[in-house]
Design an enzyme around this catalytic site. Structure first.
Site, PDB file in Angstrom:
ATOM      1  N   VAL A   1      10.123   4.857   0.291  1.00 27.95           N
ATOM      2  CA  VAL A   1      10.428   3.689   0.864  1.00 27.95           C
ATOM      3  C   VAL A   1       9.501   2.299  -0.146  1.00 27.95           C
ATOM      4  CG1 VAL A   1      10.443   2.254   3.454  1.00 27.95           C
ATOM      5  CG2 VAL A   1      10.470   4.764   3.124  1.00 27.95           C
ATOM      6  N   GLY A   2       8.443   3.048  -0.382  1.00 27.99           N
ATOM      7  CA  GLY A   2       8.208   1.504  -1.101  1.00 27.99           C
ATOM      8  C   GLY A   2       8.628   1.355  -2.519  1.00 27.99           C
TER       9      GLY A   2
ATOM     10  N   GLY B   1      17.279  18.458   0.811  1.00 27.44           N
ATOM     11  CA  GLY B   1      16.746  17.856   0.811  1.00 27.44           C
ATOM     12  C   GLY B   1      16.442  16.880   2.327  1.00 27.44           C
TER      13      GLY B   1
ATOM     14  N   LYS C   1       8.842   7.717  17.290  1.00 26.68           N
ATOM     15  CA  LYS C   1      10.326   6.832  18.146  1.00 26.68           C
ATOM     16  C   LYS C   1       9.964   5.801  19.219  1.00 26.68           C
ATOM     17  CE  LYS C   1      11.535   8.140  13.541  1.00 26.68           C
ATOM     18  NZ  LYS C   1      12.935   9.732  13.349  1.00 26.68           N
TER      19      LYS C   1
ATOM     20  N   ILE D   1      18.349   0.013  11.180  1.00 24.88           N
ATOM     21  CA  ILE D   1      19.005  -0.439  11.972  1.00 24.88           C
ATOM     22  C   ILE D   1      17.735  -1.400  12.792  1.00 24.88           C
ATOM     23  CG2 ILE D   1      19.662   0.267  14.596  1.00 24.88           C
ATOM     24  CD1 ILE D   1      20.258   3.100  12.912  1.00 24.88           C
TER      25      ILE D   1
ATOM     26  N   ASP E   1       8.133  13.872  15.651  1.00 28.24           N
ATOM     27  CA  ASP E   1       8.882  12.616  15.339  1.00 28.24           C
ATOM     28  C   ASP E   1       9.686  10.940  15.963  1.00 28.24           C
ATOM     29  OD1 ASP E   1       9.975  10.453  12.179  1.00 28.24           O
ATOM     30  OD2 ASP E   1      10.456  11.440  13.698  1.00 28.24           O
TER      31      ASP E   1
ATOM     32  N   LEU F   1       0.916  -1.113   0.243  1.00 28.91           N
ATOM     33  CA  LEU F   1      -0.175  -0.007   0.362  1.00 28.91           C
ATOM     34  C   LEU F   1       1.060   1.621  -0.103  1.00 28.91           C
ATOM     35  CD1 LEU F   1      -2.686  -1.026   2.386  1.00 28.91           C
ATOM     36  CD2 LEU F   1      -2.714  -1.503   0.227  1.00 28.91           C
ATOM     37  N   GLY F   2       0.947   2.596  -1.338  1.00 31.98           N
ATOM     38  CA  GLY F   2       1.574   3.229  -0.957  1.00 31.98           C
ATOM     39  C   GLY F   2       2.842   3.352  -1.758  1.00 31.98           C
TER      40      GLY F   2
END
Lengths: 447, 447
Positions: free
Chosen positions: A19-20, A192, A210, A141, A206, A14-15
C-alpha cells in the site's frame, strides 16, 4: 499551476510495502491532477522502512529514507504522517507519538482502530489534529466519507457489508465450482488472494475490525471490537451452499451492524456481528463476486444505498490514503480558497479540453437491418463494414417466418469512431436488399 | 446536547414542494442526530413559497413564511439559502442574489447548474461563498462527494450512470412485460413514476443535465450542457430489447462521459452523451431496475466503483440537501471542533448504547438437520419450534437416496431472537430421530 499560495504539504510515510508503494506511485503519477484539486502540492518527503535499501529504490534519490519510524514522527518539518506499518504494537506507539507532536495522521490500519480507536481519537481530539482512515475499510470505496458526511442527515438503521475480499473469493469459488473450502483456500493462496496465514481473513476477524469501525460511525458509539460476534467461513459446507441456492439464496460472509429499537421506536442496543449469511439471490449485493467489496447502508431518509469496488490492493487502497491526505491538507488552512472547489478542481486550474462532437466518440454498436432474404446480403453488408474499417464482434440472423421473404440481421461491432459507422450505415442503407433505415444503438462493455 | 458553542445555522428555504417538504421533515425528525454530528443546530427559519397557506401548514407556526423569495435572500439573519424552486428563471435570479448577499447556497437544481453553472460558480468564488449541489445528481446517493473528494487521488477515465429513474422504470417494464414504450409510459404516469409532461425525462434531457455536472467534476471542465449529445428512449423498440437479450445484453439509458487520449496517453477531448446503451447483462449495473439510480466510475487508481440508491423522491433528495447543509455549516467556522468528527458524531455527543450479546440479536435462520427417514420427524421438529415461538418460512426435505434411511431437513425461519433458536436447537438435537448437530446459518433479507 497557478495557486501555490499555500506551499506543499510535507508527508512522512511509515512503511513502504504494497500500500505504501501504491501511495507513493499514485501521488507521483497524478501529482498534477491532485494539485489542481487540492490547490497545493502533497509531497512524501520522508519514508521510514526497515528495509532502507529497497525503500530508497522505490522512492528514488530525492526522498529521505530512514530505518527508524521515530525519526519521521519527531521531524518538525513533517505535517502529516501516513501509518502503514500495520498491527497493534509499534503502529500504535508511532500514531500516538505523531499525534503528541501535533501531526495529523492518515492510516489504513483497521486492526489498530478497531481495538485502540478510542484511545487514539481521544488523543487526537485533545491535540486538535485529525486521524483519517478511509483506507481502513473497503479499500478505495469512499464508504467512511459516505457514512460520515454524505449520509449525515440520516438515522442509520443498519449496515451490511461484504468487506473481506479473500472470503468472498473463496465463497464465490465454492459456489461456482462446487469445491470444498480447503481446496478453494489452497487455490486462493496460490493466486495471492489469501495469505500464507489466512486466519484473520477466514475466521472473520478482518471483517469484524471493519464493521466495528463502521458501526461506531453509524451509531456514534465507541469502537468495541471485543464486543463483536465473529464467525468465519471455515465450517461452511458445500451442501449448505447448494440448499441455499435451491431456496433462492446465496451465502456471503457479511459484517452486519444494526440499531435495535423497542416497539415504541426507542433504541436499546446495537448488533455487531460477522458470520456467513444467507441473502436473497435477487438482491444486488448477492451478485458481488470474487475479491470485490460492497457495503449496503439503510438510512431512514435515503433508503437503501450501496457502495461497490475493489476492497484491497495497492492502488485502490492508495486512492483512499491520498483522498485522506487531501482532506487533511484542506484543514491545514481555513482560507476559503482551500475549500473543496465547486467543480472539484481549483477555479484557476480548470481544463480547456473540448467536449467532442458525437461524430468523434468511440464506442461499440448494435445495428439492426431489415433485409431481403436472399443470398449475398450479409456479404454485401460485411464488405461495407470492412471498407470502413469496422470490425464485427457478433452477427445474429433471424430465421424468416414461414412464407416471409424478409428478415432481420443484427450486428455487434467492436469499438470504432462514430463517423465511420455513419459512413457505413449510409452505404448499407443504399443497398437494394436493405429494406429500411438501420436501427443503431450504442454498446458499452464498461471495462 | 453539550456543544452549542457555535449557535444555530439559520437557513432560508425557497420552495416547499416535494423535496422542500422532505427537507423540512428530515431536519425536524433527525434534529438531534444531525446536531450530534454537526456540533450545532441547523434550523429552517424562513420559507418562501407562492402558496403561503399550504407552506405555513407544513412548517407550523414557528417558522416565518413569505410569498416573495426576495425576502429570504435579502434577510440579513439568513446564513444559507436552499433553492428548490427549479427551472432557469427566478431560480437563477435568486441564487445569484443570495450569493451577492454573501449567503451560501444549497440547490437540487441540475438544469440550472448544467446550463448556468459557470456563471453561478464564478459569482460564488468571487464572494467566497459555497454553492453545494449533492441533491442535483442521483438523489441521496453521495456521488458528488465521492467524485469530488473520495476519488480525488484518481485520474477519472469514465463515468456511466443510470441517472434517470423514470426512463429506467420504463425500460425495466418494457423488458419484463414485453410491452411497447407508449403503453409503459402511460402506466408510469398512472403510478407517478413519470410526469404529465415527461419530455425532460424520456428525451434524455434530465440525464444530460446530470452527466454534464458529473463530467465537469470528473475532468475539471466548465459545465457545457449545450455540447452534450442527447438521445432519449422514445424511439426504442421492443424487438431490439429482445435481440439484445439474446446476445447477452440489456438496454439502459446511460449518461456517459469519458476522457479521450491519443496513443501516447495525451488527453485531447471529452465525450459527453446520453443515449440508450447495450451493456453486458453480467455487469452489476445491468441489474439496476425500476426507479433506482446507479453510477459507475472508473478511476486509474481505484479501478471500478459503483454507487447505488434511490435517485429521486422527497426524503432521498432531502438526505443530500441536508448533507450539504452540514458541509456548509462546518465551513462557517474554522474551529477544529467544528470539523468532521472522527466517528461522525462530536466527541461529547457519543452514544452509550450497548453492543448486544449475540443471544439478543434478531435475524432469520437456515437450519439443516440430519434425521432418520421415518414418519413424525418433521412434526416433532416443528412442534418444538412452535413451542419456542419461532415461525417457519420454508421447509425443504430431501428425498433419501435409494436404500438410505437418513435424510436432510432444511428449515428457514422468520426473524426471531437468537436465544429462542438456541433453546429450540438444544431440544431438537435431543430428539432420537435427529442424528447429528444442527447446522445453523443466519439469514438476512436486507430490507
Amino acid at each position: 499551476m497557478a495557486n501555490e499560495k499555500f506551499g506543499p504539504v510535507r508527508v512522512g510515510l511509515l512503511g513502504i510495502g504494497t500500500v505504501g508503494g501504491g501511495t507513493f506511485e499514485v501521488l507521483r503519477r497524478n501529482q498534477d491532477e491532485i494539485r489542481r484539486r487540492a490547490g497545493r502540492s502533497i509531497l512524501i518527503t520522508k519514508v521510514a522502512d526497515l528495509n532502507v535499501a529497497r525503500a530508497q529504490e522505490i522512492v528514488g534519490p530525492g526522498v529521505q529514507v530512514v530505518a527508524d519510524a521515530r525519526e519521521v514522527v519527531n521531524d518538525p518539518d513533517i505535517d502529516v504522517v501516513i501509518e502503514l506499518i500495520g498491527g497493534y504494537g509499534i503502529a500504535r506507539e508511532m500514531v500516538l507519538a505523531a499525534i503528541e507532536n501535533g501531526k495529523h495522521v492518515v492510516t489504513a490500519n483497521k486492526a489498530l482502530l478497531a481495538v485502540h480507536g478510542s484511545e487514539i481519537f481521544l488523543a487526537a481530539s485533545r491535540k486538535g489534529v485529525m486521524v483519517a482512515f478511509e483506507a481502513a475499510v473497503a479499500g478505495g470505496i469512499p464508504i467512511i466519507k459516505a457514512l460520515r458526511e454524505g449520509l449525515t442527515a440520516n438515522r442509520i438503521e443498519w449496515i451490511a457489508g461484504i468487506i473481506n475480499g479473500t472470503t468472498n473469493f473463496i465463497l464465490s469459488e465454492m459456489r461456482d465450482k462446487g469445491l470444498p473450502f480447503d481446496q478453494v483456500l489452497k487455490e486462493a493462496q496460490r493466486l495471492g488472494y489469501a495469505e500464507a496465514d489466512p486466519t484473520f481473513d477466514i475466521e472473520g476477524i478482518d471483517a469484524a475490525h471493519k464493521i466495528t469501525i463502521l458501526s461506531a460511525i453509524a451509531f456514534g458509539v465507541p469502537v468495541q471490537f471485543d464486543r463483536a460476534h465473529v464467525e468465519g467461513i471455515t465450517a461452511l459446507q458445500g451442501e449448505d451452499i447448494r440448499y441455499a441456492e435451491q431456496l433462492g439464496y446465496r451465502i456471503k460472509l457479511l459484517g452486519i451492524t444494526r440499531l435495535r429499537a423497542d416497539a415504541a421506536g426507542r433504541p436499546f442496543g446495537i448488533e455487531l456481528r460477522v458470520h456467513p449469511t444467507l441473502i436473497p439471490a435477487r438482491r444486488l449485493i448477492a451478485s458481488v463476486e470474487g475479491a470485490m467489496n460492497a457495503v449496503w447502508v439503510k438510512g431512514d431518509a435515503v433508503g437503501h444505498t450501496m457502495y461497490y469496488g475493489k476492497g484491497a490492493g495497492a492502488e485502490p487502497t492508495a486512492s483512499a490514503v491520498v483522498a485522506d491526505l487531501v482532506d487533511v491538507s484542506r484543514m491545514l488552512t481555513s482560507d476559503p480558497e482551500n475549500r473543496v472547489p465547486h467543480l472539484a478542481f481549483q477555479a484557476e486550474a480548470m481544463s480547456d479540453l473540448p467536449i467532442l462532437p458525437v461524430e468523434r466518440i468511440e464506442t461499440a454498436y448494435y445495428l439492426r437491418l431489415r433485409v431481403s432474404d436472399e443470398p449475398g446480403v450479409l456479404a454485401d453488408i460485411t464488405r461495407i463494414l470492412a471498407d470502413e474499417r469496422i470490425s464485427i464482434d457478433a452477427v445474429l440472423q433471424r430465421e424468416p417466418a414461414e412464407g416471409e421473404n424478409q428478415t432481420d440481421i443484427i450486428l455487434l461491432t467492436h469499438r470504432t469512431i462514430e463517423q465511420q459507422v455513419d459512413a457505413a450505415i449510409a452505404r448499407i442503407e443504399a443497398l437494394p436488399t436493405v429494406l429500411s433505415k438501420a436501427i443503431r444503438i450504442r454498446l458499452e462493455e464498461l471495462v
